[in-house]
Enzyme design. Structure first.
Site, PDB file in Angstrom:
ATOM      1  N   LYS A 105      78.718  55.862 -21.729  1.00  0.00           N
ATOM      2  CA  LYS A 105      78.932  55.582 -20.296  1.00  0.00           C
ATOM      3  C   LYS A 105      80.371  55.942 -19.891  1.00  0.00           C
ATOM      4  CE  LYS A 105      75.259  52.205 -20.460  1.00  0.00           C
ATOM      5  NZ  LYS A 105      74.591  51.089 -19.853  1.00  0.00           N
ATOM      6  N   GLU A 118      63.648  52.335 -20.964  1.00  0.00           N
ATOM      7  CA  GLU A 118      64.748  51.384 -20.786  1.00  0.00           C
ATOM      8  C   GLU A 118      64.434  50.476 -19.599  1.00  0.00           C
ATOM      9  OE1 GLU A 118      68.752  52.808 -22.397  1.00  0.00           O
ATOM     10  OE2 GLU A 118      68.489  53.845 -20.527  1.00  0.00           O
ATOM     11  N   ASN A 157      75.162  55.867 -25.935  1.00  0.00           N
ATOM     12  CA  ASN A 157      75.495  56.223 -24.557  1.00  0.00           C
ATOM     13  C   ASN A 157      76.822  55.545 -24.242  1.00  0.00           C
ATOM     14  OD1 ASN A 157      75.700  56.681 -21.860  1.00  0.00           O
ATOM     15  ND2 ASN A 157      73.926  55.446 -21.247  1.00  0.00           N
ATOM     16  N   GLY A 195      72.330  46.142 -20.565  1.00  0.00           N
ATOM     17  CA  GLY A 195      73.619  45.439 -20.458  1.00  0.00           C
ATOM     18  C   GLY A 195      73.490  43.957 -20.157  1.00  0.00           C
ATOM     19  N   HIS A 224      68.857  58.366 -15.990  1.00  0.00           N
ATOM     20  CA  HIS A 224      69.294  57.016 -16.397  1.00  0.00           C
ATOM     21  C   HIS A 224      69.264  56.102 -15.172  1.00  0.00           C
ATOM     22  CE1 HIS A 224      71.721  53.697 -17.827  1.00  0.00           C
ATOM     23  NE2 HIS A 224      71.472  54.129 -19.054  1.00  0.00           N
ATOM     24  N   SER A 247      70.041  46.627 -24.356  1.00  0.00           N
ATOM     25  CA  SER A 247      70.625  45.562 -25.175  1.00  0.00           C
ATOM     26  C   SER A 247      70.253  45.644 -26.659  1.00  0.00           C
ATOM     27  CB  SER A 247      70.270  44.187 -24.591  1.00  0.00           C
ATOM     28  OG  SER A 247      70.847  44.048 -23.305  1.00  0.00           O
ATOM     29  N   GLU A 288      71.186  53.946 -14.123  1.00  0.00           N
ATOM     30  CA  GLU A 288      72.456  53.836 -13.388  1.00  0.00           C
ATOM     31  C   GLU A 288      72.642  55.033 -12.452  1.00  0.00           C
ATOM     32  OE1 GLU A 288      75.084  53.102 -16.733  1.00  0.00           O
ATOM     33  OE2 GLU A 288      74.061  51.206 -17.083  1.00  0.00           O
TER      34      GLU A 288
HETATM   35  P1  PGA Z   1      72.927  48.695 -23.230  1.00  0.00           P
HETATM   36  O1  PGA Z   1      72.744  50.054 -22.418  1.00  0.00           O
HETATM   37  O2  PGA Z   1      72.645  48.995 -24.687  1.00  0.00           O
HETATM   38  O3  PGA Z   1      74.347  48.305 -23.006  1.00  0.00           O
HETATM   39  O4  PGA Z   1      71.953  47.706 -22.682  1.00  0.00           O
HETATM   40  C1  PGA Z   1      71.695  50.943 -22.714  1.00  0.00           C
HETATM   41  C2  PGA Z   1      71.716  52.113 -21.762  1.00  0.00           C
HETATM   42  O5  PGA Z   1      72.116  51.947 -20.598  1.00  0.00           O
HETATM   43  O6  PGA Z   1      71.342  53.219 -22.143  1.00  0.00           O
END
Ligand code: PGA
Length: 233
Positions: free
Chosen positions: A9, A153, A7, A159, A88, A195, A90
């Site tokens: 982003k 997730e 991903n 993150g 997601h 992560s 976010e």
């Molecule tokens: P991350 O993000 O691996 O940076 O924790 C995962 C995601 O948001 O899909």
């Protein structure tokens, strides 16, 4: 083979993606189920990249019309997307509702896109994570589970470098799989995200109940992402 999904982003540009894919081809000759959730404006760069599966990070809950700045499932498909992330955390944080998520899943299905439905509890919801996940899975009621992949997730793990323990992942994935199986009579692939990196991926991908990983930060480096892919082998 498990699903190894990047991903990206809000990162990258034309130069970045061109060299990224060139580099990754050196490390993994014939990838299976290696997927990339691209920024929509770079989806077209994947045309001609055989063996790589590209998708969108989000699509509109509307098929067309007055939705400034959005991309429809049909447009994403037109640009080469084979899948899209839906729900997601976010996007949920920016105000995406369960109802919109349901519409997105329907439109994805109508346009031949696989949906990766992202679910997960926030830190303060940890004690009641089962209720939270069940509520988030409710959107499948009118959509069904064909062409659906679920990504668990936990929001607190995204993150933050605070990956869920393999023990927790095992128990939550078991819970999700059982819930879906009882409700829909079918097994659904469940990915873990939050992560994931080249160090912890072997243990996570080693779990039977983990059908793949969704990787944010660590996917931005082609060597790291290839190592994550290879850690399942
Ligand atoms: P991350 O993000 O691996 O940076 O924790 C995962 C995601 O948001 O899909």
């Amino acid at each position: 083979m498990k699903y190894i999904v990047a991903n990206f982003k809000l990162n990258g540009n034309t130069q970045f993606f061109k060299s990224y894919f060139k580099e990754i081809k050196k490390y993994v000759k014939k990838p299976t189920n290696m997927m990339f959730a691209m920024p929509n404006c770079y989806l077209h760069l994947s045309k001609g990249l055989s063996n790589f599966i590209v998708g969108a990070q989000n699509i509109s809950h509307k098929s067309s019309g007055a939705c400034t700045g959005e991309i429809s499932a049909e447009m994403a498909r037109d640009l080469g997307a084979q899948f899209c992330l839906v729900g997601h955390s976010e996007c949920r944080k920016r105000g995406e509702t369960d109802n919109q998520i349901e519409q997105k899943l329907k439109l994805a299905k109508q346009n031949g896109l696989t949906s990766i439905l992202c679910i997960g509890e926030a830190l303060d919801e940890k004690p009641v994570f089962r209720q939270v996940l069940k509520r988030q899975l409710q959107v499948l009621e009118n959509v069904g589970i064909d062409n659906i992949i679920i990504a668990y997730e936990p929001v607190w793990a995204i993150g933050t470098n605070k990956t869920a323990t393999t023990r927790d992942i095992k128990s939550v994935h078991g819970f999700i799989k059982k819930f879906v199986l009882e409700k829909y009579g079918k097994d659904v692939p469940v990915l873990y995200g939050g992560s994931v990196n080249a160090i912890n991926s072997r243990d996570i991908l080693g779990l039977d109940v983990v059908d793949g990983v969704l990787v944010g930060g660590a996917s931005l480096n082609a060597l790291n992402f290839s190592s994550i892919y290879k850690s399942q082998l």
